[in-house]
Design a protein around this motif. Structure first.
Motif, PDB file in Angstrom:
ATOM      1  N   ARG A 119       0.853  -1.319  -0.015  1.00  0.00           N
ATOM      2  CA  ARG A 119       0.128   0.119   0.207  1.00  0.00           C
ATOM      3  C   ARG A 119       1.020   1.378   0.102  1.00  0.00           C
ATOM      4  N   GLY A 120       0.332   2.334  -0.278  1.00  0.00           N
ATOM      5  CA  GLY A 120       0.818   3.596  -0.562  1.00  0.00           C
ATOM      6  C   GLY A 120       1.357   4.164   1.191  1.00  0.00           C
ATOM      7  N   ASP A 121       0.976   3.338   2.226  1.00  0.00           N
ATOM      8  CA  ASP A 121       1.434   3.966   3.475  1.00  0.00           C
ATOM      9  C   ASP A 121       2.691   2.880   3.774  1.00  0.00           C
ATOM     10  N   GLY A 122       3.011   1.833   2.996  1.00  0.00           N
ATOM     11  CA  GLY A 122       3.965   1.055   3.379  1.00  0.00           C
ATOM     12  C   GLY A 122       3.662  -0.175   3.919  1.00  0.00           C
ATOM     13  N   THR A 123       2.253  -0.587   3.981  1.00  0.00           N
ATOM     14  CA  THR A 123       1.790  -1.824   4.459  1.00  0.00           C
ATOM     15  C   THR A 123       1.825  -2.897   3.485  1.00  0.00           C
ATOM     16  N   VAL A 161       1.716  -5.780   7.745  1.00  0.00           N
ATOM     17  CA  VAL A 161       2.886  -5.372   8.458  1.00  0.00           C
ATOM     18  C   VAL A 161       3.345  -4.099   7.716  1.00  0.00           C
ATOM     19  N   ARG A 162       3.506  -3.066   8.527  1.00  0.00           N
ATOM     20  CA  ARG A 162       3.736  -1.656   8.178  1.00  0.00           C
ATOM     21  C   ARG A 162       5.170  -1.452   8.254  1.00  0.00           C
ATOM     22  N   GLY A 204      10.244  -0.079  -2.481  1.00  0.00           N
ATOM     23  CA  GLY A 204       8.929   0.621  -2.690  1.00  0.00           C
ATOM     24  C   GLY A 204       8.489   1.720  -2.011  1.00  0.00           C
ATOM     25  N   VAL A 205       8.626   1.701  -0.519  1.00  0.00           N
ATOM     26  CA  VAL A 205       8.397   2.779   0.303  1.00  0.00           C
ATOM     27  C   VAL A 205       9.454   4.051  -0.180  1.00  0.00           C
ATOM     28  N   GLU A 206      10.765   3.685  -0.319  1.00  0.00           N
ATOM     29  CA  GLU A 206      11.627   4.995  -0.541  1.00  0.00           C
ATOM     30  C   GLU A 206      11.346   5.602  -2.065  1.00  0.00           C
ATOM     31  N   ARG A 207      11.150   4.767  -2.893  1.00  0.00           N
ATOM     32  CA  ARG A 207      10.813   5.145  -4.251  1.00  0.00           C
ATOM     33  C   ARG A 207       9.409   5.326  -4.658  1.00  0.00           C
ATOM     34  N   ALA A 208       8.383   5.413  -3.923  1.00  0.00           N
ATOM     35  CA  ALA A 208       7.027   5.468  -4.193  1.00  0.00           C
ATOM     36  C   ALA A 208       6.797   6.458  -5.405  1.00  0.00           C
TER      37      ALA A 208
END
Length: 220
Positions: A119-123, A161-162, A204-208
């Motif tokens: 997900r966009g929030d890193g989950t 898991v986030r 994914g989180v860092e390069r979203a």
């Protein structure tokens, strides 16, 4: 001279037959390829969507997921292979999730390929192994189809898991002081997968922003 002429004529006839055979064979193969290509492409897309639907609920997005895809080259965080795909899920034009293609290069029997939905929030929404050669009955429990625990497969513990809620050092199996379970006597497969999932999620989180804003079909 007569024998020489006869031999030359035979050679020319044989060469002509071979040329005709090659032309006809090539034409048949080209026709067969053109005829079967749509069915093959449809089968490939169907398999891709089957895997995607296992990690991402179809009602969570409304775009054409197979068309909204980019490739990422040389990203070691996604594994040892050179090029990986990232599918972007959107709803009403807004980004809601991404599915990253990744791999662990340090499984007990080598490479373990997988996809992870984020997900966009890193989950983490879900993870599925797509290819592996881990020992049957021992390390292959990383694949839910092979896991004997059908009610709660090992791979399902990553769902929900986030990234921001688990310390980076804790993205490891419990034997290494981490958060995630493993099967006794088969630690290597779980360790490899857990580490690879952590690297893919971090990527994914860092390069979203860059991953979602890239033009469909482009390579980063």
């Amino acid at each position: 001279m007569s024998n020489k002429y006869s031999a030359m004529r035979t050679s020319l006839r044989t060469a002509a037959i071979m040329i005709i055979f090659t032309v006809v064979f090539t034409a048949v193969m080209a026709f067969t390829y053109d005829t079967t290509r749509p069915a093959i492409e449809a089968s490939v897309q169907e398999e891709q969507m089957r895997l995607i639907n296992e990690v991402l609920p179809p009602d969570s997005y409304d775009n054409d997921l197979l068309a909204d895809v980019i490739t990422v080259a040389g990203a070691q965080a996604l594994g040892p292979d050179d090029v990986k795909r990232v599918w972007r899920a959107r709803k009403s034009g807004e980004p809601v999730a991404m599915i990253l293609e990744a791999a662990a290069g340090d499984g007990y029997a080598g490479r373990i390929a997988f996809i992870v939905a984020l997900r966009g929030d890193g989950t983490v929404i879900g993870v599925r192994v797509t290819n592996h050669k881990e020992t049957p009955g021992l390390g292959d429990y990383i694949d839910p189809k092979k896991d004997r625990n059908k009610k709660q497969p090992w791979i399902s513990q990553f769902e929900g898991v986030r990234w921001s809620e688990v310390d980076r050092a804790k993205w490891a199996v419990r034997k290494d002081g981490g958060t995630f379970d493993f099967h006794t006597g088969a630690t290597i497969s779980a360790r490899a997968m857990t580490g690879a999932i952590a690297r893919a999620v971090a990527f994914g989180v860092e390069r979203a922003d860059a991953l979602f804003s890239a033009e469909s079909g482009s390579k980063l």
